[in-house]
Design a protein around this motif. Structure first.
Motif, PDB file in Angstrom:
ATOM      1  N   ILE A  23      -1.947  -3.842   1.656  1.00  0.00           N
ATOM      2  CA  ILE A  23      -2.854  -2.885   1.026  1.00  0.00           C
ATOM      3  C   ILE A  23      -3.581  -3.530  -0.150  1.00  0.00           C
ATOM      4  N   GLU A  29      -7.262  -1.218   4.739  1.00  0.00           N
ATOM      5  CA  GLU A  29      -8.219  -0.510   3.894  1.00  0.00           C
ATOM      6  C   GLU A  29      -7.656   0.811   3.383  1.00  0.00           C
ATOM      7  N   PRO A  30      -8.095   1.254   2.203  1.00  0.00           N
ATOM      8  CA  PRO A  30      -7.694   2.577   1.717  1.00  0.00           C
ATOM      9  C   PRO A  30      -8.105   3.653   2.720  1.00  0.00           C
ATOM     10  N   GLY A  31      -7.189   4.555   3.012  1.00  0.00           N
ATOM     11  CA  GLY A  31      -7.446   5.640   3.955  1.00  0.00           C
ATOM     12  C   GLY A  31      -7.287   5.257   5.412  1.00  0.00           C
ATOM     13  N   PHE A  63       1.232   4.535  -2.496  1.00  0.00           N
ATOM     14  CA  PHE A  63       0.543   3.624  -1.587  1.00  0.00           C
ATOM     15  C   PHE A  63       0.170   4.280  -0.266  1.00  0.00           C
ATOM     16  N   THR A  73      -2.936   4.919   4.580  1.00  0.00           N
ATOM     17  CA  THR A  73      -2.876   4.382   3.228  1.00  0.00           C
ATOM     18  C   THR A  73      -3.535   5.403   2.312  1.00  0.00           C
ATOM     19  N   ALA A  74      -3.196   5.364   1.062  1.00  0.00           N
ATOM     20  CA  ALA A  74      -3.759   6.302   0.102  1.00  0.00           C
ATOM     21  C   ALA A  74      -5.249   6.027  -0.076  1.00  0.00           C
ATOM     22  N   PRO A  75      -6.019   7.051  -0.436  1.00  0.00           N
ATOM     23  CA  PRO A  75      -7.440   6.826  -0.714  1.00  0.00           C
ATOM     24  C   PRO A  75      -7.608   5.835  -1.864  1.00  0.00           C
ATOM     25  N   LYS A  76      -8.739   5.144  -1.874  1.00  0.00           N
ATOM     26  CA  LYS A  76      -8.995   4.098  -2.875  1.00  0.00           C
ATOM     27  C   LYS A  76      -8.841   4.618  -4.295  1.00  0.00           C
ATOM     28  N   LEU A  79      -5.227   4.628  -5.157  1.00  0.00           N
ATOM     29  CA  LEU A  79      -4.683   3.275  -5.288  1.00  0.00           C
ATOM     30  C   LEU A  79      -5.106   2.636  -6.600  1.00  0.00           C
TER      31      LEU A  79
END
Length: 83
Positions: A23, A29-31, A63, A73-76, A79
């Motif tokens: 990550i 990538e985020p999301g 995360f 993955t968590a949104p940018k 993060l």
């Protein structure tokens, strides 16, 4: 003579470190949607329980976002708040 205690990481900790690294390095990538727990366990040759525990820890750390049948993955923006 004094020796330091050697502490080896658990499989769950190694799993968490690998996902965190992917990550943070941008490999994931985020999301982005991730494979299922069963697929992660099979691809990484570890137990589903280690993956499950690692996902719970990564979610708690911010995360990952987990909802029924979805692992992302968590949104940018989230993060970026980790640091």
């Amino acid at each position: 003579m004094r020796f330091q205690t050697i502490v080896a990481p658990t499989i769950t900790e190694l799993f968490e470190r690998q996902i965190q690294g992917m990550i943070l390095s941008g490999q994931v990538e985020p999301g982005e949607k991730l494979p299922t727990e069963a697929e992660l366990a099979e691809n990484m040759h570890i137990s589903k329980s280690a993956v499950h525990a690692g996902i719970k820890n990564l979610e708690r750390m911010g995360f990952l976002r987990v909802s029924p049948r979805h692992l992302k993955t968590a949104p940018k923006r989230l993060l970026l708040n980790l640091f």
